[in-house]
Design a protein around this motif. Structure first.
Motif, PDB file in Angstrom:
ATOM      1  N   CYS A  92       0.843  -1.194   0.000  1.00 54.78           N
ATOM      2  CA  CYS A  92       0.000   0.000   0.000  1.00 54.78           C
ATOM      3  C   CYS A  92       0.882   1.250   0.000  1.00 54.78           C
ATOM      4  CB  CYS A  92      -0.884  -0.042   1.248  1.00 54.78           C
ATOM      5  SG  CYS A  92      -1.882   1.421   1.494  1.00 54.78           S
ATOM      6  N   THR A  93       0.586   2.151  -0.915  1.00 55.35           N
ATOM      7  CA  THR A  93       1.372   3.393  -1.009  1.00 55.35           C
ATOM      8  C   THR A  93       0.728   4.537  -0.222  1.00 55.35           C
ATOM      9  OG1 THR A  93       0.169   4.021  -3.011  1.00 55.35           O
ATOM     10  CG2 THR A  93       2.242   2.837  -3.329  1.00 55.35           C
ATOM     11  N   CYS A  94      -0.472   4.302   0.345  1.00 52.75           N
ATOM     12  CA  CYS A  94      -1.183   5.390   1.020  1.00 52.75           C
ATOM     13  C   CYS A  94      -0.470   5.795   2.311  1.00 52.75           C
ATOM     14  CB  CYS A  94      -2.609   4.961   1.346  1.00 52.75           C
ATOM     15  SG  CYS A  94      -3.520   4.432  -0.113  1.00 52.75           S
ATOM     16  N   CYS A 146      -8.316  -0.207   1.352  1.00 53.52           N
ATOM     17  CA  CYS A 146      -7.340   0.856   1.166  1.00 53.52           C
ATOM     18  C   CYS A 146      -7.938   2.108   0.517  1.00 53.52           C
ATOM     19  CB  CYS A 146      -6.241   0.279   0.294  1.00 53.52           C
ATOM     20  SG  CYS A 146      -5.041   1.439  -0.199  1.00 53.52           S
ATOM     21  N   PRO A 147      -7.561   3.316   0.991  1.00 53.10           N
ATOM     22  CA  PRO A 147      -8.112   4.558   0.426  1.00 53.10           C
ATOM     23  C   PRO A 147      -7.939   4.655  -1.089  1.00 53.10           C
ATOM     24  CG  PRO A 147      -6.740   5.046   2.345  1.00 53.10           C
ATOM     25  CD  PRO A 147      -6.627   3.569   2.095  1.00 53.10           C
ATOM     26  N   TRP A 159      -4.919   7.228   5.520  1.00 57.98           N
ATOM     27  CA  TRP A 159      -5.647   6.176   6.241  1.00 57.98           C
ATOM     28  C   TRP A 159      -6.462   6.758   7.385  1.00 57.98           C
ATOM     29  CZ3 TRP A 159      -7.005   1.195   5.691  1.00 57.98           C
ATOM     30  CH2 TRP A 159      -6.409   0.484   4.656  1.00 57.98           C
TER      31      TRP A 159
HETATM   32 ZN   LIG Z   1      -3.168   2.132  -0.273  1.00 58.91          ZN
END
Ligand SMILES: [Zn+2]
Length: 259
Positions: free
Chosen positions: A104-106, A119-120, A111
């Protein structure tokens, strides 16, 4: 039965830690459980020798016995979590093959602002590679925000190290503050997905984090800038609180299982 003391040496011991140590010790005595000591020290950047010294200082002062684990700061070289990285990497891989883990890059901010349980930015569908500093590995669990299992700084996350260490240490009784109740839920669900992991079968007791005077003993409220002055008054306060919590924890345990 086997239980554990699992302090994080990223700050000086506070009153909440003292109460937790005492409740663990009391419950262990009642159940004739062995007590192991381990340090949750995977985050080496936050660990300081003086914090480790402080934990041994208060355990000695509280006269808390333990059978397994380091006896002093000098022993720590053999007991750090980073020596168990291969076990954590194995667990991450096993969770990965369930198909529920994703990179996940968020950001944490994204979050925190997000109200859904996935995931957003739908990273689970994005098939991102893991990149140190850019991605964290998360595990999809229905109904709650997906917990991190591998951090973006390339270290295993707390939930993962905790269930691996508890299982490998044959821990079947966990006594922790009620601030960790949501962590227990996440860890049980994670444990069921991890082949051979026994954490979800362990008895977990949560105790309050409030003193007899109603003062909060949470981690943040108890953050200590310097080592606690170990006085007779402090001993009396934490012993009274711990005795009350231990009695209710033991009653709960006796209701759920012979010990
Ligand atoms: Zn993410």
């Amino acid at each position: 039965m086997r239980t554990r003391l699992a302090p994080t040496p990223s700050g000086f011991v506070h009153e909440g830690n003292l109460v937790n140590f005492l409740v663990i010790s009391h419950v262990a005595q009642t159940c004739d459980a062995a007590v192991a000591l381990r340090f949750d020290d995977i985050d080496r950047l936050r660990v300081r020798g003086e914090y480790i010294d402080d934990i041994f200082r208060v355990l000695t002062w509280l006269e808390i016995p333990w059978t397994d684990g380091p006896r002093s700061t000098a022993d720590m070289a053999q007991w750090t979590q980073d020596q168990r990285l291969d076990r954590y990497q194995w667990a991450r891989q096993e969770l990965w093959v369930t198909g529920l883990a994703y990179h996940c890059t968020c950001s944490r901010t994204q979050w925190n602002a997000f109200t859904g349980d996935s995931c957003p930015q739908q990273c689970r569908q994005g098939d991102h590679p893991f990149q140190v500093g850019r991605t964290a590995t998360r595990l999809h669990l229905d109904g709650i925000p997906d917990p991190v299992i591998w951090r973006r700084d390339d270290l295993p996350a707390y939930h993962l190290t905790s269930i691996v260490d508890d299982c490998d240490g044959r821990i079947d009784l966990v006594v922790r503050g009620e601030d960790l109740a949501s962590s227990t839920d996440i860890q049980r669900r994670m444990s069921r997905l991890l082949p051979g992991n026994t954490f979800h079968q362990a008895h977990v007791l949560h105790h309050p984090l409030v003193t007899s005077e109603g003062r909060k003993l949470s981690k943040s409220a108890g953050a200590q800038a310097s080592p606690l002055a170990l006085s007779d008054e402090l001993r009396a306060t934490v012993s009274n609180v711990a005795a009350t919590y231990s009695a209710s924890a033991q009653a709960h345990l006796l209701r759920s299982r012979e010990c």
